[in-house]
Design an enzyme around this catalytic site. Structure first.
Site, short mmCIF file in Angstrom:
data_model
loop_
_atom_site.label_atom_id
_atom_site.label_comp_id
_atom_site.label_asym_id
_atom_site.label_seq_id
_atom_site.Cartn_x
_atom_site.Cartn_y
_atom_site.Cartn_z
N HIS A 95 40.70 39.21 3.51
CA HIS A 95 39.56 39.90 2.89
C HIS A 95 39.98 41.23 2.25
O HIS A 95 39.74 41.43 1.05
CB HIS A 95 38.44 40.12 3.91
CG HIS A 95 37.34 41.00 3.41
ND1 HIS A 95 36.50 40.64 2.37
CD2 HIS A 95 36.96 42.25 3.78
CE1 HIS A 95 35.65 41.62 2.13
NE2 HIS A 95 35.91 42.61 2.97
N GLU A 123 36.74 50.85 11.33
CA GLU A 123 35.52 50.33 11.92
C GLU A 123 35.77 49.09 12.77
O GLU A 123 35.13 48.90 13.81
CB GLU A 123 34.51 49.98 10.82
CG GLU A 123 33.18 49.50 11.38
CD GLU A 123 32.08 49.46 10.34
OE1 GLU A 123 30.96 49.07 10.70
OE2 GLU A 123 32.35 49.84 9.19
N ASP A 124 36.72 48.24 12.37
CA ASP A 124 36.88 46.94 13.02
C ASP A 124 38.10 46.82 13.91
O ASP A 124 38.31 45.78 14.53
CB ASP A 124 36.93 45.83 11.95
CG ASP A 124 35.60 45.67 11.23
OD1 ASP A 124 34.61 46.22 11.73
OD2 ASP A 124 35.57 45.00 10.18
N ASP A 184 34.19 45.08 -2.26
CA ASP A 184 33.98 44.45 -0.97
C ASP A 184 32.78 43.51 -1.04
O ASP A 184 32.84 42.36 -0.57
CB ASP A 184 33.75 45.53 0.09
CG ASP A 184 33.38 44.96 1.45
OD1 ASP A 184 34.30 44.65 2.22
OD2 ASP A 184 32.18 44.84 1.74
#
Length: 410
Positions: A95, A123-124, A184
């Site tokens: 991604h 964030e992830d 995105d």
């Protein structure tokens, strides 16, 4: 990532046929990227195979770019996302790679691409902003932090001004943050197909109400038009199928009046000694749908527009003069967006010429630089706050850090 992007699927939403694709913007081969990503980091002296496509697109716009930050950003992103998978079973790293490729093709500079590769790590994953700052510097850290904050903006208010105010506050007014967000969203829209229909519809509505107006405001037409078509396919499937059928029927015709007029334009400019590139720009689905609703039955020249690219501003007006002299102009269709640019930096001359059978072809005339700005908007401008080191064409210099001397800067 936002709720819209946490579970991106991989079966593509209904998409335009191959003839509609822009040249130079190939689709991402997720399987190939997935295999490359599974190989993991590479040696320090060698770029990972997984970012070779990004490097190729980046060097087309920035031949002398330093690629080391991209290599280090990919290694960090791949290692931090390792074990995270998309619904397709592909490694999650595909991604950020796809998002970065979209920006690279639009001409984004290295700092933006570096931040794009890292845009989901804070964030992830366990990566912190302090780590990003230490490894890549304050500027990349600022952009990554802006993207992370932007993911937390509530889009429930749709396109109300308060939503945009929150977006601008979250990004620190840095257009590079919003550019990454748009890329995105485009990749997530491309891979939305296997989500539940109600979730597809909700994401498509947010894209329509918030992200597409943002792309328009920033002048990124290449992203805006594809987002419009993907939203159109989800929210209006019957109209989309009808428009797709119109395009297929037109492509099956033996004669192409647009191609004939383009050849005539080339001949006129060749005789006048004006060096120009004459192209046919097919209308995207939403544009063609609007034209069909306005005009009713479509004719061959309605399916696209003729684009004339020249070297200098003065050449634009020279082309206009030749076309209006040698062909039959439609005076009511003339617009001068060079002398008076649109609010989003767009510049071009618009006119139209008529054939003997009554068909009218729209013509866009602009320089190569104007075309780049029209397609990529603020993405191609690099750092909008960097003070230019050299004297401007009119002799002015930047006084003070970050002053926007160039009027095309947002």
């Amino acid at each position: 990532m936002s709720a819209e992007a946490t579970n991106p699927a991989v079966s593509p939403a209904p998409a335009p046929p191959p003839a509609h694709r822009r040249k130079g913007r190939p689709r991402i081969d997720l399987r190939r990227l997935g295999r490359a990503a599974l190989l993991g980091p590479t040696t320090r002296d060698r770029l990972p195979d997984a970012i070779s496509h990004v490097v190729e697109a980046h060097r087309a716009h920035h031949p002398d770019a330093d690629l080391e930050p991209l290599r280090r950003a990919y290694v960090l992103a791949e290692s931090s996302h390792r074990g995270q998978m998309r619904k397709s079973g592909e490694p999650y790293i595909t991604h950020p790679l796809a998002v970065t490729l979209i920006l690279a093709e639009l001409g984004a500079e290295t700092t933006t691409l570096t931040a794009s590769l890292l845009h989901d790590t804070v964030e992830d994953t366990d990566v912190t902003l302090d780590q990003v700052r230490e490894e890549f510097g304050a500027e990349v850290c600022f952009i990554v932090d802006g993207v992370t904050k932007l993911e937390k903006v509530d889009y429930g208010a749709a396109a109300e001004p308060e939503t945009f105010r929150k977006m601008l506050v979250a990004t620190g007014n840095d257009v590079r943050v919003m550019s990454i967000k748009l890329a995105d969203r485009l990749h997530n829209m491309r891979t939305l197909g296997v989500m539940r229909p109600e979730k597809q519809e909700r994401i498509a509505k947010v894209t329509r109400d918030v992200l597409i107006p943002l792309a328009e405001r920033l002048g990124v037409q290449a992203l805006k038009t594809e987002l419009e078509d993907l939203v159109f396919a989800i929210l209006h499937p019957e109209e989309y199928a009808h428009t797709r059928g119109l395009i297929a029927d037109n492509a099956a015709q033996e004669s192409d009046p647009l191609a004939e007029i383009a050849d005539e334009v080339r001949g006129v400019l060749r005789e006048a000694g004006i060096q120009a590139e004459v192209l046919i720009r097919p209308r995207h689905f939403v544009s063609l749908h609007r034209v069909s609703r306005k005009r009713g039955r479509l004719r061959g020249t309605d399916f696209g527009r003729i684009l004339v690219l020249v070297g200098e501003d003065a050449d634009c007006y020279a082309v206009l003069g030749e076309l209006h002299t040698c062909l039959t102009p439609v005076v009511s269709e003339f617009k001068d967006f060079i002398a008076v640019p649109k609010f989003n930096l767009y510049q071009s001359l618009h006119t139209a010429v008529a054939r003997g059978d009554g068909q009218v072809a729209e013509v866009l005339i602009r320089t190569h630089q104007m075309h780049k700005a029209a397609e990529a908007g603020v993405v191609a401008l690099g750092n909008p706050y960097a003070a230019p080191a050299e004297e401007q064409p009119d002799g002015r210099r930047a006084d003070g850090e970050g002053e926007r001397v160039d009027p095309t800067r947002p």
